[in-house]
Design a protein around this motif. Sequence first.
Motif, PDB file in Angstrom:
ATOM      1  N   GLY A  18       0.839  -1.204   0.000  1.00 56.95           N
ATOM      2  CA  GLY A  18       0.000   0.000   0.000  1.00 56.95           C
ATOM      3  C   GLY A  18       0.867   1.243   0.000  1.00 56.95           C
ATOM      4  N   SER A  94      -3.186  -4.325   4.314  1.00 57.72           N
ATOM      5  CA  SER A  94      -4.020  -4.179   3.106  1.00 57.72           C
ATOM      6  C   SER A  94      -5.285  -5.025   3.235  1.00 57.72           C
ATOM      7  CB  SER A  94      -3.222  -4.623   1.879  1.00 57.72           C
ATOM      8  OG  SER A  94      -2.969  -6.022   1.972  1.00 57.72           O
ATOM      9  N   ALA A  95      -6.240  -4.771   2.351  1.00 58.68           N
ATOM     10  CA  ALA A  95      -7.478  -5.561   2.339  1.00 58.68           C
ATOM     11  C   ALA A  95      -7.141  -7.039   2.123  1.00 58.68           C
ATOM     12  CB  ALA A  95      -8.398  -5.047   1.243  1.00 58.68           C
ATOM     13  N   MET A 130      -6.418   1.403   2.855  1.00 57.12           N
ATOM     14  CA  MET A 130      -6.960   1.015   1.540  1.00 57.12           C
ATOM     15  C   MET A 130      -7.930   2.073   1.036  1.00 57.12           C
ATOM     16  SD  MET A 130      -9.381  -2.053   2.974  1.00 57.12           S
ATOM     17  CE  MET A 130      -8.174  -2.491   4.205  1.00 57.12           C
ATOM     18  N   ASN A 131      -8.309   1.932  -0.208  1.00 56.90           N
ATOM     19  CA  ASN A 131      -9.320   2.799  -0.820  1.00 56.90           C
ATOM     20  C   ASN A 131     -10.648   2.668  -0.045  1.00 56.90           C
ATOM     21  OD1 ASN A 131     -11.797   2.297  -2.838  1.00 56.90           O
ATOM     22  ND2 ASN A 131     -10.648   4.111  -3.453  1.00 56.90           N
ATOM     23  N   MET A 134     -12.913  -0.194  -1.001  1.00 59.93           N
ATOM     24  CA  MET A 134     -12.396  -1.485  -0.520  1.00 59.93           C
ATOM     25  C   MET A 134     -12.691  -1.644   0.961  1.00 59.93           C
ATOM     26  SD  MET A 134      -8.710  -1.413  -2.427  1.00 59.93           S
ATOM     27  CE  MET A 134      -8.107  -3.018  -1.956  1.00 59.93           C
ATOM     28  N   TRP A 135     -12.494  -0.558   1.719  1.00 57.96           N
ATOM     29  CA  TRP A 135     -12.740  -0.612   3.162  1.00 57.96           C
ATOM     30  C   TRP A 135     -14.221  -0.880   3.459  1.00 57.96           C
ATOM     31  CZ3 TRP A 135     -10.826  -1.514   7.688  1.00 57.96           C
ATOM     32  CH2 TRP A 135     -11.521  -1.111   8.830  1.00 57.96           C
ATOM     33  N   THR A 140     -14.522  -6.963   3.114  1.00 57.26           N
ATOM     34  CA  THR A 140     -13.475  -6.417   3.989  1.00 57.26           C
ATOM     35  C   THR A 140     -14.008  -6.252   5.403  1.00 57.26           C
ATOM     36  OG1 THR A 140     -12.539  -5.223   2.119  1.00 57.26           O
ATOM     37  CG2 THR A 140     -11.870  -4.491   4.307  1.00 57.26           C
ATOM     38  N   GLY A 170     -10.497   4.841   5.270  1.00 65.24           N
ATOM     39  CA  GLY A 170      -9.553   3.845   4.760  1.00 65.24           C
ATOM     40  C   GLY A 170      -8.108   4.317   4.808  1.00 65.24           C
TER      41      GLY A 170
END
Length: 402
Positions: A18, A94-95, A130-131, A134-135, A140, A170
Amino acid sequence: MDTPQLAGRHIVLGLSGGVACFKAAELTRELGRAGATVQVVMTEAAEAFITAVTMQALSGRPVFTSQWDAREPNNMAHINLTRTADAVLVAPASADFIAKLAQGRADDLLSLLCLARPIERCPLLLAPAMNREMWAHPATQRNVAQAAADGATVLGPAAGDQACGEVGDGRMLEATELLDDLGAFFQPKVLAGRRLLITAGPTYEAIDPVRGITNLSSGKMGFAIAQAAREAGAEVTLVAGPVHLPTPRHVRRIDVRSAQQMHDVVLPLAASHDVFVATAAVADWRPAASAEQKIKKDGSGQVPTIAMTENPDILATVARLPQPPYCVGFAAESHDLVRHAREKRLRKHVPLIVGNLGPATFGRDDNTLVLVDAQGERELPTAGKLSLARELVREIAARLAP
Ligand code: C5P
Protein backbone atom coordinates in the motif's frame (compact mmCIF):
# COMPACT_ATOMS: atom_id res chain seq x y z
CA MET A 1 6.34 12.33 22.00
CA ASP A 2 5.96 11.00 25.53
CA THR A 3 5.63 7.23 25.16
CA PRO A 4 7.86 5.72 27.86
CA GLN A 5 5.79 2.54 27.80
CA LEU A 6 7.43 1.72 24.46
CA ALA A 7 10.96 1.86 25.85
CA GLY A 8 12.54 -1.58 25.82
CA ARG A 9 9.70 -3.14 23.81
CA HIS A 10 10.43 -5.25 20.80
CA ILE A 11 7.97 -4.76 17.97
CA VAL A 12 7.62 -6.81 14.81
CA LEU A 13 6.46 -4.25 12.25
CA GLY A 14 4.83 -5.92 9.26
CA LEU A 15 4.29 -4.09 6.00
CA SER A 16 1.83 -5.33 3.41
CA GLY A 17 1.25 -3.58 0.09
CA GLY A 18 0.00 0.00 0.00
CA VAL A 19 1.05 3.59 -0.57
CA ALA A 20 0.88 4.03 3.22
CA CYS A 21 4.17 2.10 3.42
CA PHE A 22 5.88 5.50 3.51
CA LYS A 23 4.26 6.11 6.91
CA ALA A 24 5.77 2.87 8.17
CA ALA A 25 9.20 4.36 7.53
CA GLU A 26 8.45 7.30 9.82
CA LEU A 27 6.83 4.98 12.35
CA THR A 28 10.00 2.88 12.49
CA ARG A 29 12.06 5.97 13.27
CA GLU A 30 9.59 7.16 15.92
CA LEU A 31 9.52 3.74 17.56
CA GLY A 32 13.30 3.83 17.75
CA ARG A 33 13.18 7.28 19.30
CA ALA A 34 10.71 6.00 21.89
CA GLY A 35 13.26 3.32 22.86
CA ALA A 36 11.67 0.34 21.12
CA THR A 37 13.48 -2.09 18.85
CA VAL A 38 11.83 -2.86 15.53
CA GLN A 39 12.06 -5.96 13.39
CA VAL A 40 10.61 -5.19 9.97
CA VAL A 41 8.92 -7.92 7.93
CA MET A 42 7.68 -7.07 4.44
CA THR A 43 5.44 -8.84 1.97
CA GLU A 44 6.33 -8.97 -1.70
CA ALA A 45 3.64 -6.34 -2.35
CA ALA A 46 5.13 -4.01 0.26
CA GLU A 47 8.46 -4.19 -1.56
CA ALA A 48 6.76 -2.64 -4.59
CA PHE A 49 6.11 0.48 -2.49
CA ILE A 50 9.22 0.87 -0.34
CA THR A 51 12.55 -0.91 -0.30
CA ALA A 52 13.93 -3.18 2.37
CA VAL A 53 17.06 -1.01 2.19
CA THR A 54 15.18 1.97 3.60
CA MET A 55 13.50 -0.09 6.28
CA GLN A 56 16.77 -1.76 7.30
CA ALA A 57 18.49 1.62 7.56
CA LEU A 58 15.71 3.04 9.72
CA SER A 59 15.29 0.00 11.96
CA GLY A 60 18.98 -0.88 12.17
CA ARG A 61 18.18 -4.54 11.47
CA PRO A 62 18.09 -6.66 8.34
CA VAL A 63 14.54 -6.93 7.04
CA PHE A 64 12.82 -10.28 6.57
CA THR A 65 10.80 -10.73 3.39
CA SER A 66 10.58 -14.46 2.77
CA GLN A 67 9.63 -17.60 4.66
CA TRP A 68 12.52 -19.30 2.84
CA ASP A 69 15.08 -16.86 4.30
CA ALA A 70 17.92 -19.12 5.47
CA ARG A 71 19.61 -16.62 7.80
CA GLU A 72 18.03 -18.08 10.92
CA PRO A 73 20.09 -21.07 12.13
CA ASN A 74 17.01 -23.27 12.39
CA ASN A 75 15.56 -21.79 9.17
CA MET A 76 12.37 -20.88 11.00
CA ALA A 77 12.04 -17.11 10.82
CA HIS A 78 8.25 -17.51 11.06
CA ILE A 79 8.65 -18.99 14.56
CA ASN A 80 11.67 -17.13 15.89
CA LEU A 81 10.62 -13.58 15.05
CA THR A 82 7.61 -13.50 17.35
CA ARG A 83 9.04 -15.41 20.29
CA THR A 84 10.78 -12.33 21.67
CA ALA A 85 8.29 -9.75 20.35
CA ASP A 86 5.99 -7.74 22.60
CA ALA A 87 3.60 -7.22 19.70
CA VAL A 88 3.17 -7.59 15.95
CA LEU A 89 1.91 -4.43 14.27
CA VAL A 90 0.93 -4.71 10.62
CA ALA A 91 0.99 -1.20 9.15
CA PRO A 92 -0.16 -0.90 6.47
CA ALA A 93 -2.56 -3.84 6.60
CA SER A 94 -4.02 -4.18 3.11
CA ALA A 95 -7.48 -5.56 2.34
CA ASP A 96 -5.84 -8.66 0.88
CA PHE A 97 -3.63 -9.18 3.92
CA ILE A 98 -6.57 -8.87 6.33
CA ALA A 99 -8.50 -11.36 4.17
CA LYS A 100 -5.62 -13.80 4.54
CA LEU A 101 -5.56 -13.35 8.30
CA ALA A 102 -9.31 -13.86 8.54
CA GLN A 103 -8.90 -17.21 6.79
CA GLY A 104 -5.81 -18.24 8.68
CA ARG A 105 -3.82 -18.52 5.46
CA ALA A 106 -0.05 -18.50 5.66
CA ASP A 107 1.59 -18.46 2.26
CA ASP A 108 4.10 -15.67 2.95
CA LEU A 109 6.34 -14.89 5.91
CA LEU A 110 4.18 -12.12 7.43
CA SER A 111 0.87 -14.02 7.43
CA LEU A 112 2.77 -17.13 8.50
CA LEU A 113 4.28 -15.47 11.55
CA CYS A 114 0.93 -13.90 12.48
CA LEU A 115 -0.56 -17.39 12.52
CA ALA A 116 2.43 -18.95 14.28
CA ARG A 117 2.75 -16.32 17.00
CA PRO A 118 1.98 -17.30 20.60
CA ILE A 119 -1.48 -15.72 20.66
CA GLU A 120 -1.59 -15.10 24.44
CA ARG A 121 1.86 -13.53 24.68
CA CYS A 122 2.25 -11.67 21.43
CA PRO A 123 -0.72 -9.48 20.51
CA LEU A 124 -1.49 -8.53 16.92
CA LEU A 125 -2.40 -4.98 15.91
CA LEU A 126 -3.60 -4.01 12.44
CA ALA A 127 -3.53 -0.56 10.85
CA PRO A 128 -5.72 -0.92 7.77
CA ALA A 129 -4.90 1.18 4.70
CA MET A 130 -6.96 1.02 1.54
CA ASN A 131 -9.32 2.80 -0.82
CA ARG A 132 -12.63 3.75 0.79
CA GLU A 133 -14.68 1.41 -1.46
CA MET A 134 -12.40 -1.49 -0.52
CA TRP A 135 -12.74 -0.61 3.16
CA ALA A 136 -16.54 -0.31 2.95
CA HIS A 137 -16.92 -3.57 0.97
CA PRO A 138 -18.86 -6.17 2.96
CA ALA A 139 -16.07 -8.71 2.39
CA THR A 140 -13.48 -6.42 3.99
CA GLN A 141 -15.79 -5.52 6.85
CA ARG A 142 -16.45 -9.22 7.41
CA ASN A 143 -12.72 -10.00 7.37
CA VAL A 144 -11.84 -7.16 9.74
CA ALA A 145 -14.58 -8.27 12.13
CA GLN A 146 -13.24 -11.85 11.95
CA ALA A 147 -9.65 -10.74 12.59
CA ALA A 148 -10.86 -8.68 15.56
CA ALA A 149 -12.91 -11.62 16.86
CA ASP A 150 -9.73 -13.71 16.63
CA GLY A 151 -8.02 -11.22 18.93
CA ALA A 152 -6.49 -8.57 16.66
CA THR A 153 -6.70 -4.92 17.71
CA VAL A 154 -7.64 -2.66 14.81
CA LEU A 155 -6.16 0.85 14.82
CA GLY A 156 -8.14 3.24 12.66
CA PRO A 157 -8.49 3.67 9.76
CA ALA A 158 -8.96 7.43 9.49
CA ALA A 159 -11.08 9.33 7.00
CA GLY A 160 -9.69 11.88 4.57
CA ASP A 161 -7.84 12.34 1.29
CA GLN A 162 -6.71 9.11 -0.29
CA ALA A 163 -3.76 8.46 -2.60
CA CYS A 164 -6.23 7.55 -5.36
CA GLY A 165 -7.77 11.02 -5.18
CA GLU A 166 -10.96 9.90 -3.50
CA VAL A 167 -12.00 11.04 -0.03
CA GLY A 168 -13.33 8.75 2.67
CA ASP A 169 -12.58 6.05 5.25
CA GLY A 170 -9.55 3.84 4.76
CA ARG A 171 -6.53 6.11 5.23
CA MET A 172 -3.93 4.61 7.49
CA LEU A 173 -3.39 6.53 10.73
CA GLU A 174 -0.36 8.82 10.79
CA ALA A 175 2.87 7.50 12.29
CA THR A 176 2.49 9.63 15.43
CA GLU A 177 -1.08 8.39 15.90
CA LEU A 178 0.04 4.78 15.58
CA LEU A 179 2.80 5.42 18.08
CA ASP A 180 0.24 6.93 20.42
CA ASP A 181 -2.17 4.01 20.02
CA LEU A 182 0.59 1.44 20.44
CA GLY A 183 1.77 3.18 23.62
CA ALA A 184 -1.81 3.27 24.89
CA PHE A 185 -2.20 -0.43 24.06
CA PHE A 186 0.52 -1.29 26.59
CA GLN A 187 -1.05 0.78 29.38
CA PRO A 188 -2.75 -1.25 32.11
CA LYS A 189 -6.52 -0.81 31.78
CA VAL A 190 -7.02 0.29 35.39
CA LEU A 191 -10.03 2.46 34.50
CA ALA A 192 -11.84 0.00 32.22
CA GLY A 193 -15.58 0.53 32.40
CA ARG A 194 -15.22 3.87 34.25
CA ARG A 195 -16.48 7.23 33.03
CA LEU A 196 -14.36 10.31 33.71
CA LEU A 197 -15.39 13.94 33.46
CA ILE A 198 -12.49 16.39 33.32
CA THR A 199 -12.35 20.18 33.19
CA ALA A 200 -9.26 21.84 31.75
CA GLY A 201 -7.77 25.15 30.76
CA PRO A 202 -8.61 28.68 31.85
CA THR A 203 -11.97 30.37 31.62
CA TYR A 204 -12.55 33.70 29.90
CA GLU A 205 -14.83 36.25 31.54
CA ALA A 206 -15.94 38.93 29.11
CA ILE A 207 -15.76 42.61 30.07
CA ASP A 208 -17.03 43.73 26.68
CA PRO A 209 -17.06 42.13 23.20
CA VAL A 210 -13.28 42.50 22.81
CA ARG A 211 -11.85 42.34 26.32
CA GLY A 212 -11.94 39.85 29.10
CA ILE A 213 -10.31 38.39 32.20
CA THR A 214 -8.49 35.11 31.91
CA ASN A 215 -5.35 33.40 33.27
CA LEU A 216 -2.20 31.63 32.13
CA SER A 217 -3.47 28.04 32.35
CA SER A 218 -2.57 26.21 29.12
CA GLY A 219 -4.84 23.20 29.70
CA LYS A 220 -1.89 20.81 29.19
CA MET A 221 -2.27 19.02 32.53
CA GLY A 222 -6.01 18.42 32.05
CA PHE A 223 -5.55 17.27 28.47
CA ALA A 224 -2.78 14.90 29.60
CA ILE A 225 -5.10 13.44 32.25
CA ALA A 226 -7.81 12.99 29.62
CA GLN A 227 -5.35 11.08 27.43
CA ALA A 228 -4.01 8.99 30.30
CA ALA A 229 -7.52 8.11 31.47
CA ARG A 230 -8.51 7.10 27.98
CA GLU A 231 -5.39 4.96 27.65
CA ALA A 232 -6.34 3.31 30.93
CA GLY A 233 -9.63 2.24 29.37
CA ALA A 234 -11.96 4.98 30.64
CA GLU A 235 -14.65 6.76 28.65
CA VAL A 236 -13.62 10.41 28.90
CA THR A 237 -15.52 13.67 28.59
CA LEU A 238 -13.28 16.73 28.54
CA VAL A 239 -14.82 20.15 29.16
CA ALA A 240 -12.26 22.68 27.95
CA GLY A 241 -11.96 26.41 28.34
CA PRO A 242 -10.25 28.41 25.58
CA VAL A 243 -6.98 26.56 24.86
CA HIS A 244 -4.87 25.80 21.79
CA LEU A 245 -4.48 22.06 22.18
CA PRO A 246 -5.47 19.12 19.99
CA THR A 247 -8.13 16.84 21.46
CA PRO A 248 -6.63 13.58 22.75
CA ARG A 249 -7.79 10.78 20.49
CA HIS A 250 -11.00 8.95 21.44
CA VAL A 251 -11.91 11.66 23.97
CA ARG A 252 -15.22 13.52 23.79
CA ARG A 253 -14.52 17.26 24.06
CA ILE A 254 -16.92 20.07 24.83
CA ASP A 255 -15.57 23.62 24.47
CA VAL A 256 -16.76 26.40 26.73
CA ARG A 257 -15.59 29.93 27.42
CA SER A 258 -16.79 31.24 30.77
CA ALA A 259 -16.95 29.69 34.24
CA GLN A 260 -20.74 29.84 34.10
CA GLN A 261 -20.77 27.92 30.80
CA MET A 262 -18.36 25.35 32.24
CA HIS A 263 -20.64 24.98 35.26
CA ASP A 264 -23.74 24.62 33.07
CA VAL A 265 -22.11 21.89 30.97
CA VAL A 266 -20.55 19.99 33.87
CA LEU A 267 -23.46 19.87 36.30
CA PRO A 268 -25.90 17.79 34.22
CA LEU A 269 -23.06 15.41 33.22
CA ALA A 270 -21.57 14.88 36.68
CA ALA A 271 -24.04 12.31 37.99
CA SER A 272 -23.44 9.95 35.06
CA HIS A 273 -19.66 9.86 35.62
CA ASP A 274 -17.64 7.84 38.13
CA VAL A 275 -14.88 10.40 38.53
CA PHE A 276 -14.72 14.19 38.22
CA VAL A 277 -11.26 15.72 37.82
CA ALA A 278 -11.30 19.52 38.05
CA THR A 279 -8.04 20.73 36.55
CA ALA A 280 -9.52 23.90 35.06
CA ALA A 281 -8.22 27.20 36.39
CA VAL A 282 -11.70 28.64 36.77
CA ALA A 283 -11.93 32.39 37.24
CA ASP A 284 -13.17 33.15 40.75
CA TRP A 285 -14.93 36.32 39.65
CA ARG A 286 -16.48 37.77 36.52
CA PRO A 287 -17.61 41.24 35.58
CA ALA A 288 -21.14 41.61 36.98
CA ALA A 289 -22.31 42.76 33.58
CA SER A 290 -20.56 42.37 30.24
CA ALA A 291 -20.94 45.55 28.15
CA GLU A 292 -22.71 44.90 24.86
CA GLN A 293 -20.45 47.30 23.02
CA LYS A 294 -16.75 47.96 23.36
CA ILE A 295 -16.10 50.33 26.27
CA LYS A 296 -14.51 53.41 24.69
CA LYS A 297 -11.74 55.59 26.07
CA ASP A 298 -13.34 59.04 25.88
CA GLY A 299 -10.23 61.14 26.49
CA SER A 300 -11.46 62.48 29.81
CA GLY A 301 -8.91 60.42 31.78
CA GLN A 302 -11.75 58.67 33.63
CA VAL A 303 -11.16 54.90 34.06
CA PRO A 304 -14.14 52.58 34.04
CA THR A 305 -15.06 50.80 37.25
CA ILE A 306 -15.77 47.12 36.65
CA ALA A 307 -18.07 45.64 39.28
CA MET A 308 -17.32 41.94 39.85
CA THR A 309 -19.46 39.05 40.98
CA GLU A 310 -18.44 35.59 42.16
CA ASN A 311 -18.51 32.59 39.82
CA PRO A 312 -20.08 29.31 40.92
CA ASP A 313 -17.56 26.86 42.38
CA ILE A 314 -17.97 23.94 39.99
CA LEU A 315 -15.94 21.43 41.99
CA ALA A 316 -17.60 22.24 45.31
CA THR A 317 -21.05 22.07 43.68
CA VAL A 318 -20.33 18.65 42.14
CA ALA A 319 -18.86 17.38 45.41
CA ARG A 320 -22.11 18.28 47.19
CA LEU A 321 -24.38 16.37 44.81
CA PRO A 322 -26.38 13.64 46.61
CA GLN A 323 -24.33 10.91 44.92
CA PRO A 324 -21.20 12.68 43.73
CA PRO A 325 -18.61 11.10 41.46
CA TYR A 326 -15.18 10.57 43.05
CA CYS A 327 -13.93 14.17 43.02
CA VAL A 328 -10.35 15.24 42.40
CA GLY A 329 -9.49 18.92 42.74
CA PHE A 330 -6.37 20.81 41.76
CA ALA A 331 -4.70 23.48 43.83
CA ALA A 332 -2.41 25.83 41.93
CA GLU A 333 -0.67 27.86 44.57
CA SER A 334 2.28 30.21 44.63
CA HIS A 335 3.40 29.26 48.19
CA ASP A 336 2.56 26.97 51.15
CA LEU A 337 1.32 24.36 48.71
CA VAL A 338 0.56 21.51 51.10
CA ARG A 339 -1.20 23.66 53.68
CA HIS A 340 -3.41 25.29 51.04
CA ALA A 341 -4.11 21.92 49.43
CA ARG A 342 -5.15 20.42 52.77
CA GLU A 343 -7.45 23.35 53.50
CA LYS A 344 -8.94 23.22 50.03
CA ARG A 345 -9.67 19.50 50.38
CA LEU A 346 -11.71 20.09 53.51
CA ARG A 347 -13.39 23.27 52.28
CA LYS A 348 -14.49 21.69 49.00
CA HIS A 349 -15.38 18.28 50.54
CA VAL A 350 -13.31 16.32 48.03
CA PRO A 351 -11.39 13.13 48.80
CA LEU A 352 -8.28 14.04 46.78
CA ILE A 353 -6.55 17.33 46.01
CA VAL A 354 -3.59 17.54 43.66
CA GLY A 355 -1.32 20.44 44.46
CA ASN A 356 1.07 22.14 42.08
CA LEU A 357 2.91 25.42 42.06
CA GLY A 358 0.87 27.47 39.58
CA PRO A 359 3.47 29.94 38.33
CA ALA A 360 6.04 27.16 37.94
CA THR A 361 3.83 24.94 35.81
CA PHE A 362 1.44 27.08 33.74
CA GLY A 363 2.21 26.51 30.06
CA ARG A 364 5.13 24.15 30.73
CA ASP A 365 5.41 20.54 29.64
CA ASP A 366 6.52 19.26 33.02
CA ASN A 367 5.17 19.59 36.51
CA THR A 368 5.61 18.39 40.08
CA LEU A 369 2.53 17.20 41.94
CA VAL A 370 1.67 16.52 45.53
CA LEU A 371 -1.35 14.34 46.27
CA VAL A 372 -3.23 15.23 49.43
CA ASP A 373 -5.92 12.92 50.76
CA ALA A 374 -7.28 11.86 54.14
CA GLN A 375 -4.24 9.62 54.67
CA GLY A 376 -1.62 12.30 54.09
CA GLU A 377 0.58 13.51 51.27
CA ARG A 378 2.54 11.91 48.48
CA GLU A 379 4.79 13.75 46.09
CA LEU A 380 5.01 12.81 42.43
CA PRO A 381 8.46 14.12 41.43
CA THR A 382 9.02 16.40 38.46
CA ALA A 383 8.21 14.69 35.17
CA GLY A 384 6.41 15.31 31.88
CA LYS A 385 2.72 16.07 32.29
CA LEU A 386 1.67 12.89 30.47
CA SER A 387 3.84 10.69 32.72
CA LEU A 388 2.44 12.43 35.79
CA ALA A 389 -1.08 12.08 34.41
CA ARG A 390 -0.56 8.33 34.00
CA GLU A 391 0.63 8.05 37.58
CA LEU A 392 -2.27 10.14 38.81
CA VAL A 393 -4.69 7.92 36.90
CA ARG A 394 -3.24 4.88 38.68
CA GLU A 395 -3.62 6.67 42.02
CA ILE A 396 -7.25 7.55 41.26
CA ALA A 397 -8.03 4.00 40.09
CA ALA A 398 -6.59 2.59 43.32
CA ARG A 399 -8.95 4.81 45.34
CA LEU A 400 -12.16 3.84 43.53
CA ALA A 401 -14.53 1.33 45.06
CA PRO A 402 -14.33 -1.98 43.18
O1 C5P B 1 -10.65 27.57 44.95
P1 C5P B 1 -9.61 27.25 43.97
O2 C5P B 1 -9.83 27.92 42.63
O3 C5P B 1 -8.21 27.48 44.43
O4 C5P B 1 -9.75 25.69 43.78
C1 C5P B 1 -9.17 25.03 42.73
C2 C5P B 1 -9.95 23.80 42.39
O5 C5P B 1 -11.34 24.05 42.33
C3 C5P B 1 -9.58 23.29 41.02
O6 C5P B 1 -9.78 21.91 41.02
C4 C5P B 1 -10.60 24.00 40.14
O7 C5P B 1 -10.78 23.32 38.90
C5 C5P B 1 -11.83 24.00 41.00
N1 C5P B 1 -12.70 25.17 40.80
C6 C5P B 1 -13.94 25.02 40.24
N2 C5P B 1 -14.77 26.10 40.10
C7 C5P B 1 -14.37 27.33 40.52
C8 C5P B 1 -13.11 27.48 41.09
C9 C5P B 1 -12.29 26.39 41.22
O8 C5P B 1 -14.28 23.91 39.84
N3 C5P B 1 -15.20 28.34 40.38
